[in-house]
Design a protein around this motif. Structure first.
Motif, mmCIF file in Angstrom:
data_model
loop_
_atom_site.group_PDB
_atom_site.id
_atom_site.type_symbol
_atom_site.label_atom_id
_atom_site.label_comp_id
_atom_site.label_asym_id
_atom_site.label_seq_id
_atom_site.Cartn_x
_atom_site.Cartn_y
_atom_site.Cartn_z
ATOM 1 N N TRP A 250 -3.154 38.100 8.853
ATOM 2 C CA TRP A 250 -4.286 39.453 8.734
ATOM 3 C C TRP A 250 -5.066 40.360 8.723
ATOM 4 O O TRP A 250 -5.908 41.510 8.270
ATOM 5 C CB TRP A 250 -5.059 39.214 10.796
ATOM 6 N N SER B 216 -9.065 34.627 12.574
ATOM 7 C CA SER B 216 -10.014 34.557 13.156
ATOM 8 C C SER B 216 -10.978 35.746 13.179
ATOM 9 O O SER B 216 -10.289 37.126 12.558
ATOM 10 C CB SER B 216 -8.410 35.452 14.682
ATOM 11 N N ILE C 169 -12.086 38.164 15.166
ATOM 12 C CA ILE C 169 -11.881 39.415 16.343
ATOM 13 C C ILE C 169 -10.802 40.377 15.602
ATOM 14 O O ILE C 169 -11.681 41.257 16.048
ATOM 15 C CB ILE C 169 -10.740 38.610 17.983
ATOM 16 N N PRO C 170 -9.959 40.107 15.083
ATOM 17 C CA PRO C 170 -9.302 41.429 14.851
ATOM 18 C C PRO C 170 -10.105 42.390 14.008
ATOM 19 O O PRO C 170 -9.573 43.147 13.514
ATOM 20 C CB PRO C 170 -7.765 40.707 14.301
ATOM 21 N N TRP D 89 -6.871 41.721 19.846
ATOM 22 C CA TRP D 89 -7.223 40.107 20.046
ATOM 23 C C TRP D 89 -6.416 39.579 21.254
ATOM 24 O O TRP D 89 -6.000 38.791 21.816
ATOM 25 C CB TRP D 89 -6.057 40.039 18.339
ATOM 26 N N THR E 278 -9.755 31.404 20.011
ATOM 27 C CA THR E 278 -10.097 33.120 19.815
ATOM 28 C C THR E 278 -10.216 32.666 18.506
ATOM 29 O O THR E 278 -10.390 33.651 17.527
ATOM 30 C CB THR E 278 -8.171 33.351 19.665
#
Length: 518
Positions: free
Chosen positions: A89, A103, A105-106, A166, A209
């Motif tokens: 990421w 993902s 999210i982060p 996360w 997730t």
């Protein structure tokens, strides 16, 4: 204490009428006794349970076992994201794609201003565009993200804070997954083990997730459990909350409308509709009043979006129109969705036997997914609980899940291919093939559900004489309004009530005439 029992026949048995007396009381269907795939899998645990096995005498109730199962699968999914958690990421343009561990999210922790303490819907996001100046998620999802941001450490560098963000979200979404599987197990209380199809779904591990969809999935599952328990107000409240987290749960009202029309249960539909509207308004009105533009962003951004990943519209644009966007895309999507919903409504009103709520719920959400302008990999989570309740067969669910796993791998491989000059991954044609697999897999389950509706003797839920165990007030309710073939069958039954029954009846009617004096 509840006895475990097998169904009257297994998947390979010839279709036939269900027992008129209905299911035996206080019994639980064991998938290993009626499903060949489940039976084969049960050999890993010692084989199917005996006919006299009892359920409820041990601490290991179905709900507890299912909760543990979903936690184990979910944690395996977290390990699948490990390479991205440590590097993907944050370093390298395509590492998160080549390892298939992407993902949102982060990345959105800083990109949507949560790292800086911005308030969702009230404060503009950093580096926003004219089409998206505020958070582009429904209000309840925004609150969910904000709670996770409050629980995230405020010290350390941005990488460590995004990692913590996360992890906090992953923990909160795990709670949602447990709630969802328990709710599914209680929606059809005679078949709690069907929820194992959700708990062990490969896509649950891979997609949970990526984004925050599990929040809406859990709320929608609770809504269906309350409806199955004949509690329409609470069902409506949770449909409203789920719709405040994601738009698709609103579609559950469509099947309830046509089923209540067919059975005359207008009061119950009014209660579920009122609960939905009330809960949705309570969540949304404060943000509407505080900043209308911020609240509207989710809906306006969805309108201006063009053909995007995963949809057949993308194939049409790239392969047929040479990259030119389709004009009036929103209009075409609306027409297809409305036509699909009307077809599903006609099926609900005209089918020889009233369809089950879960069957129609799956069909209408699948129609929304198939006609949408974008299909993100995690959208499959919307369909898994509905598919489990609509068509609880391991072979069919696993075939569909295999198609979705291949699409999951396909989209990340395609993004990796376009992300660097080395082109590690699949090209456009193979990506279109992965989209086609997703479409065909979803249509395959739709076909089976429609077949079960038209031929109820093929519906595994109805094999034991059940009507609609997850239907709540609809379960066992007589028809009040039908059309098409259902109306013809009802008229034939009405005529049969007045027709002579057998040879003896004809003799009774004729003999008095023959005995009259000449």
């Amino acid at each position: 204490m509840c006895a475990m029992t097998s169904s009257l026949r297994d998947e390979t048995s010839a279709p036939g009428p269900a027992p008129a007396a209905g299911p035996l009381p206080n019994t639980v269907v064991v998938p290993a006794d009626e499903d060949p795939v489940a039976e084969a899998g049960s050999e890993l645990l010692g084989g199917p349970p005996g006919r006299r096995a009892l359920l409820g005498v041990s601490w290991w109730t179905p709900a507890k076992f299912l909760a543990v199962a979903v936690i184990v699968v979910y944690v395996l999914g977290l390990f699948q994201k490990a390479s991205c958690f440590h590097e993907g990421w944050f370093f390298g343009a395509t590492s998160q794609y080549t390892h298939a561990c992407y993902s949102d999210i982060p990345h959105l922790f800083s990109a949507r201003g949560f790292a800086d303490g911005s308030r969702p819907y009230l404060d503009p996001i950093p580096q926003g565009s004219p089409d998206m100046q505020y958070l582009e998620y429904p209000v309840l999802t925004g609150l969910f993200i904000q709670i996770a941001a409050w629980l995230t450490t405020h010290s350390g560098d941005m990488m460590s804070r995004e990692q913590w963000f996360w992890l906090v979200n992953a923990g909160m979404l795990l709670i949602c997954a447990v709630i969802a599987v328990v709710a599914i197990s209680r929606t059809n209380r005679r078949r709690p083990w069907d929820a194992l199809l959700f708990a062990l779904a490969p896509c649950l591990a891979l997609d949970s997730t990526i984004n925050w969809d599990l929040l809406a999935v859990a709320l929608a599952a609770v809504a269906m459990a309350y409806w199955s328990g004949s509690r329409p107000v609470l069902a409506g409240v949770f449909i409203g909350l789920a719709t405040a987290a994601k738009l698709y749960p609103l579609l559950l009202l469509g099947p309830l409308l046509v089923l209540c029309l067919r059975t005359g249960k207008w009061r119950d539909f009014g209660l579920v509709f009122g609960g939905t509207a009330g809960a949705w308004l309570i969540v949304n009105v404060p943000i509407m009043l505080a900043n209308w533009k911020g609240w509207l962003t989710f809906y306006s951004f969805s309108q201006v979006r063009t053909e995007d990943y995963g949809s057949f519209w993308l194939i049409l644009m790239q392969a047929v129109r040479n990259g030119q966007h389709l004009e009036s895309l929103n209009t075409w999507i609306a027409i297809l969705l409305v036509v699909s919903c009307l077809a599903i409504g006609w099926l609900a009103i005209s089918a020889p036997r009233r369809p089950r709520f879960a069957q129609l719920a799956f069909l209408v959400v699948a129609a929304f997914v198939l006609t949408n302008k974008v299909y993100s990999p995690q959208y499959v989570l919307w369909l898994i609980p509905l598919a489990v309740l609509a068509r609880p067969r391991w072979r069919d669910i696993l075939i569909w899940q295999a198609c979705e796993v291949l699409y999951f791998l396909g989209i990340w491989s395609y993004l990796a291919y376009n992300g660097d000059t080395k082109h590690h991954g699949i090209d456009l044609q193979w990506y279109h093939f992965s989209i086609a697999l997703h479409l065909v897999g979803t249509l395959y389950i739709c076909y089976l559900v429609v077949r079960d509706i038209l031929y109820p003797d093929r519906d595994p839920v109805r094999w034991d004489g059940s009507d609609d165990p997850s239907g709540g007030v609809l379960d066992g309710a007589p028809d009040r309004f039908v059309l098409g073939s259902a109306r013809g069958l009802r008229e034939e039954e009405s005529y049969a009530d007045f027709a002579p029954q057998g040879e003896a009846d004809w003799l009774v009617r004729i003999e008095p005439e023959q005995q009259q004096p000449k």
